[in-house]
Design a protein around this motif. Sequence first.
Motif, PDB file in Angstrom:
ATOM      1  N   GLY A   1       0.788  -1.232   0.000  1.00 50.22           N
ATOM      2  CA  GLY A   1       0.000   0.000   0.000  1.00 50.22           C
ATOM      3  C   GLY A   1       0.810   1.266   0.000  1.00 50.22           C
ATOM      4  N   GLU A   2       2.130   1.206   0.191  1.00 50.84           N
ATOM      5  CA  GLU A   2       2.966   2.406   0.156  1.00 50.84           C
ATOM      6  C   GLU A   2       3.022   2.967  -1.268  1.00 50.84           C
ATOM      7  OE1 GLU A   2       6.753   1.327   1.710  1.00 50.84           O
ATOM      8  OE2 GLU A   2       6.058   1.238   3.788  1.00 50.84           O
ATOM      9  N   ILE A   3       3.143   4.294  -1.358  1.00 48.70           N
ATOM     10  CA  ILE A   3       3.129   4.978  -2.652  1.00 48.70           C
ATOM     11  C   ILE A   3       4.539   5.438  -3.004  1.00 48.70           C
ATOM     12  CG2 ILE A   3       2.238   6.992  -3.903  1.00 48.70           C
ATOM     13  CD1 ILE A   3      -0.254   6.809  -2.077  1.00 48.70           C
ATOM     14  N   ASN A   4       4.902   5.242  -4.256  1.00 49.48           N
ATOM     15  CA  ASN A   4       6.189   5.701  -4.762  1.00 49.48           C
ATOM     16  C   ASN A   4       5.956   6.487  -6.042  1.00 49.48           C
ATOM     17  OD1 ASN A   4       9.030   5.929  -4.958  1.00 49.48           O
ATOM     18  ND2 ASN A   4       9.075   4.273  -6.456  1.00 49.48           N
ATOM     19  N   VAL A   5       6.771   7.504  -6.286  1.00 51.11           N
ATOM     20  CA  VAL A   5       6.673   8.257  -7.541  1.00 51.11           C
ATOM     21  C   VAL A   5       8.053   8.341  -8.186  1.00 51.11           C
ATOM     22  CG1 VAL A   5       4.727   9.650  -6.730  1.00 51.11           C
ATOM     23  CG2 VAL A   5       7.038  10.519  -6.456  1.00 51.11           C
ATOM     24  N   LYS A   6       8.037   8.390  -9.513  1.00 55.35           N
ATOM     25  CA  LYS A   6       9.271   8.555 -10.263  1.00 55.35           C
ATOM     26  C   LYS A   6       9.042   9.632 -11.320  1.00 55.35           C
ATOM     27  CE  LYS A   6      12.699   6.163 -13.105  1.00 55.35           C
ATOM     28  NZ  LYS A   6      13.077   4.877 -13.762  1.00 55.35           N
ATOM     29  N   ILE A   7       9.767  10.742 -11.213  1.00 53.65           N
ATOM     30  CA  ILE A   7       9.658  11.835 -12.181  1.00 53.65           C
ATOM     31  C   ILE A   7      10.749  11.640 -13.231  1.00 53.65           C
ATOM     32  CG2 ILE A   7       9.684  14.343 -12.478  1.00 53.65           C
ATOM     33  CD1 ILE A   7       8.883  14.537  -9.484  1.00 53.65           C
ATOM     34  N   SER A   8      10.331  11.498 -14.488  1.00 51.33           N
ATOM     35  CA  SER A   8      11.246  11.036 -15.535  1.00 51.33           C
ATOM     36  C   SER A   8      12.097  12.141 -16.155  1.00 51.33           C
ATOM     37  CB  SER A   8      10.455  10.328 -16.643  1.00 51.33           C
ATOM     38  OG  SER A   8       9.742   9.239 -16.116  1.00 51.33           O
ATOM     39  N   GLU A   9      11.800  13.420 -15.870  1.00 50.42           N
ATOM     40  CA  GLU A   9      12.571  14.525 -16.444  1.00 50.42           C
ATOM     41  C   GLU A   9      13.007  15.473 -15.345  1.00 50.42           C
ATOM     42  OE1 GLU A   9      10.271  16.424 -19.466  1.00 50.42           O
ATOM     43  OE2 GLU A   9      10.068  14.606 -20.700  1.00 50.42           O
TER      44      GLU A   9
ATOM     45  N   SER B   1     -12.468  10.553  -4.885  1.00 53.90           N
ATOM     46  CA  SER B   1     -12.450   9.082  -4.806  1.00 53.90           C
ATOM     47  C   SER B   1     -11.583   8.600  -3.629  1.00 53.90           C
ATOM     48  CB  SER B   1     -12.030   8.457  -6.135  1.00 53.90           C
ATOM     49  OG  SER B   1     -10.784   8.953  -6.577  1.00 53.90           O
ATOM     50  N   ASP B   2     -10.406   8.051  -3.887  1.00 54.09           N
ATOM     51  CA  ASP B   2      -9.533   7.602  -2.794  1.00 54.09           C
ATOM     52  C   ASP B   2      -8.777   8.806  -2.229  1.00 54.09           C
ATOM     53  OD1 ASP B   2     -10.260   4.929  -3.158  1.00 54.09           O
ATOM     54  OD2 ASP B   2      -8.777   4.678  -4.744  1.00 54.09           O
ATOM     55  N   VAL B   3      -9.472   9.568  -1.398  1.00 49.48           N
ATOM     56  CA  VAL B   3      -8.949  10.868  -0.958  1.00 49.48           C
ATOM     57  C   VAL B   3      -7.595  10.736  -0.276  1.00 49.48           C
ATOM     58  CG1 VAL B   3      -9.369  12.864   0.525  1.00 49.48           C
ATOM     59  CG2 VAL B   3     -11.248  11.846  -0.745  1.00 49.48           C
ATOM     60  N   ASN B   4      -7.455   9.789   0.633  1.00 46.75           N
ATOM     61  CA  ASN B   4      -6.217   9.675   1.397  1.00 46.75           C
ATOM     62  C   ASN B   4      -5.040   9.277   0.515  1.00 46.75           C
ATOM     63  OD1 ASN B   4      -7.535  10.308   3.834  1.00 46.75           O
ATOM     64  ND2 ASN B   4      -8.191   8.199   4.091  1.00 46.75           N
ATOM     65  N   ASP B   5      -5.260   8.343  -0.397  1.00 50.94           N
ATOM     66  CA  ASP B   5      -4.193   7.954  -1.330  1.00 50.94           C
ATOM     67  C   ASP B   5      -3.808   9.119  -2.230  1.00 50.94           C
ATOM     68  OD1 ASP B   5      -4.043   5.453  -0.303  1.00 50.94           O
ATOM     69  OD2 ASP B   5      -5.027   4.426  -1.963  1.00 50.94           O
ATOM     70  N   ASN B   6      -4.803   9.849  -2.724  1.00 52.10           N
ATOM     71  CA  ASN B   6      -4.513  10.983  -3.605  1.00 52.10           C
ATOM     72  C   ASN B   6      -3.771  12.097  -2.870  1.00 52.10           C
ATOM     73  OD1 ASN B   6      -5.729   9.783  -5.841  1.00 52.10           O
ATOM     74  ND2 ASN B   6      -7.732  10.671  -5.403  1.00 52.10           N
TER      75      ASN B   6
END
Length: 332
Positions: A41-49, A64-69
């Motif tokens: 359930g952990e969130i990860n992001v990768k910015i490609s530039e 919708s999924d307020v907490n995740d967003n």
Amino acid sequence: MYHGNSIRLLAGNSHPELAHAVAERLGVPLTPCMPKKFSNGEINVKISESVREEDVFIIQSGCSDVNDNLMELLILISACKTASARRITAVIPCFPYARMDKKDESRAPITAKLVANMLVSAGCDHVITMDLHASQIQGFFDIPVDNLFSEPLMVSYIKRHIDGWQNGIVVSPDAGGAKRVTAMADKLGIEFALIHRKRDGKSQNAPERMELLVGDVRDKVAILVDDMIDTGHTLTLAARTLHEKGAKTIYVLISHGLFAEAHMASLNSLPIEQLVVTNTVPQNEHKEQLSKLIALDISSTIAESIRRTHNGESISLLFGEWAEGRGLDMII
């Protein structure tokens, strides 16, 4: 068109349709970024530039999924901050936890203030939002907040698409919306009405009813205006009250169409002509379930606010004739 550092548009998973529409209107491509969830359930992001010394705008709505967003937005902000972005603006068309803006009973949390603190702690420099549930939420921040309004778009819609609006009356379903409806009534040059909601008894489970406090709706086009629809209970009570009081036709205009707990079949059966919302949250699925639903596109307002913020121009123009002129292409 743009001067100084370039605009970098990023988007989370909450509302990709709106993000793409804003990018298209600005003529700026979305910077590739891939928010994803791990199996726990952990969130990860990768910015490609690279976003170093760029003016970054992150589009993420509280739906919708307020907490995740919300968590996704905070991580995107933090990632851009540590990547040396010059300025980071969170574009939040529907602000999460906006209804929890005050301590209305003992031990109640003021969660909107907590969200503001988290955004600032993550590294946000500026917030652009729309139709806050309560304007005082702007005071929860120590950074600039631009609260855009959908009111000019709605005024334009009324003038172009509601027959007989000149013989209309703008109605608020509660006292809290009095300022909103009086401002809209003044712009249209028509009357306004207020509805009072009360319980038949002291119990929390006592049946509720509404009564018209101010204004006469008989034989008039009633235009019911509110900032948010979630369960649809308030709308149901208000629409039936207006119908009983002799309104000729009833139109409903609402800023944020959440419909989180709404029973769509019940809303379809209400004595209303149209239910008009904005696309601050995705509406495609709702439109399939609700035949009377019409969505207004706010991407032009969001895009223009981003352009003006980047160029250091005033955004007060967005609250008047400019926004009303967007009515030609606002229905999606």
